[in-house]
Design an enzyme around this catalytic site. Structure first.
Site, mmCIF file in Angstrom:
data_model
loop_
_atom_site.group_PDB
_atom_site.id
_atom_site.type_symbol
_atom_site.label_atom_id
_atom_site.label_comp_id
_atom_site.label_asym_id
_atom_site.label_seq_id
_atom_site.Cartn_x
_atom_site.Cartn_y
_atom_site.Cartn_z
ATOM 1 N N HIS A 29 40.478 47.779 46.630
ATOM 2 C CA HIS A 29 39.342 47.777 47.551
ATOM 3 C C HIS A 29 38.821 49.193 47.785
ATOM 4 O O HIS A 29 37.609 49.442 47.723
ATOM 5 C CB HIS A 29 39.753 47.152 48.881
ATOM 6 N N SER A 78 37.398 41.789 44.059
ATOM 7 C CA SER A 78 37.237 42.463 45.349
ATOM 8 C C SER A 78 36.887 43.938 45.206
ATOM 9 O O SER A 78 36.124 44.482 46.014
ATOM 10 C CB SER A 78 38.521 42.308 46.175
#
Length: 298
Positions: free
Chosen positions: A248, A202
């Protein structure tokens, strides 16, 4: 009266705001060939290359025979502009299959763990980045457990990675991906609980999302779709408590910074600026890891 969308003459489904400076046909990032002024379409670039050795083109433009068509970031045009994206996809899927067949052993060995205190967790007390296992910063980004997790990340990698690789070139795209992955792991290492294991691509995907925004802004594309996509992903990031938001955000920051340096580098010093950007970002990541390691080891 609304303006009609302008699409690439070779890819009618792709809107674009850039035209070839020689023939004025609209071209998308995949079709752009960097020129001394603006961008050329592949046909005009090929014609200029062919005429560079002797004759002159209709516009009077002469190019050396050694000049090769380039992407918007100065990368070489490849016969398969999505090769690195396909390889990254294959590696992620292969590792996932091995994880499924190997139980939790690979997760224990490769997941992003800062430091494991003595416990009955199944991890040895000396495991973690703080104890010298720095490889976990990268290996964790190729690990997935749940099917929906890898499915979402791999679909995002294909949607974002393929056009980015075509626009940047293979080497620059690979540098962007790996630095984004490391940036996500580094920020997670710095801010998250040191004993909290994390894994997944991610961080790298968020880096590609930030890079897509930079590229679209550079090409004067409509920014609303990517802004909406980014906003939705950030909402999901902070809405679920079990998501490592640090990874992230770290990937997003690094991907944006690296992409900005790549697509905005001046033509005369492009390679130097791009390499300098990547080195500078890597040094920041390294400094972050060293700082956190010093905090944990005392």
């Amino acid at each position: 009266m609304e303006d009609q969308a302008v699409c690439c003459y070779r890819h009618p489904e792709r809107e674009t705001g850039v035209s070839c400076t020689r023939c004025d046909r609209p071209i998308c990032p995949e079709c752009m060939v960097s020129a001394s002024v603006g961008f050329h379409c592949p046909e005009c670039a090929g014609g200029a290359h062919a005429s560079g050795g002797g004759g002159s083109s209709g516009s009077g433009l002469r190019r050396p025979a050694s000049t090769q068509p380039r992407t918007i970031a100065g990368g070489s045009l490849a016969s398969d502009p999505r090769l690195i994206t396909k390889i990254l996809l294959a590696i992620n899927v292969l590792v996932w299959v091995v994880v499924l067949s190997n139980g939790n052993q690979m997760i224990n060995d490769w997941a992003m763990v800062g430091e494991w205190p003595p416990s009955d967790s199944g991890f040895a007390p000396v495991q973690g980045v703080a104890e010298g296992e720095w490889y976990r910063l990268l290996t964790a980004t190729f690990l997935h457990e749940e099917a929906f997790h890898i499915a979402f990340n791999m679909l995002s990698l294909w949607w974002l990675g393929a056009p980015l690789e075509a626009a940047l070139g293979r080497v620059r795209f690979l540098a962007l991906y790996l630095l984004s992955a490391l940036g996500g792991s580094a920020l997670s290492y710095l801010l998250a609980d040191a004993s909290q294991a994390s894994l997944g691509a991610s961080g790298a995907i968020f880096g590609l999302l930030g890079a897509t925004a930079v590229l679209m802004r550079r090409l004067n594309y409509d920014m609303r779709p990517v802004v909406i996509l980014l906003a939705l992903n950030l909402v999901f990031t902070f809405a679920w408590s079990d998501i490592a938001w640090q990874a992230h955000i770290g990937g997003l920051i690094v991907g944006t910074a690296v992409a900005y340096g790549m697509v905005h580098a001046p033509r005369e010093r492009r390679d130097l600026v791009q390499a300098g950007t990547c080195v500078a970002v890597f040094l920041v990541i390294l400094g972050t890891v060293l700082l956190r390691t010093a905090q944990l080891t005392g």
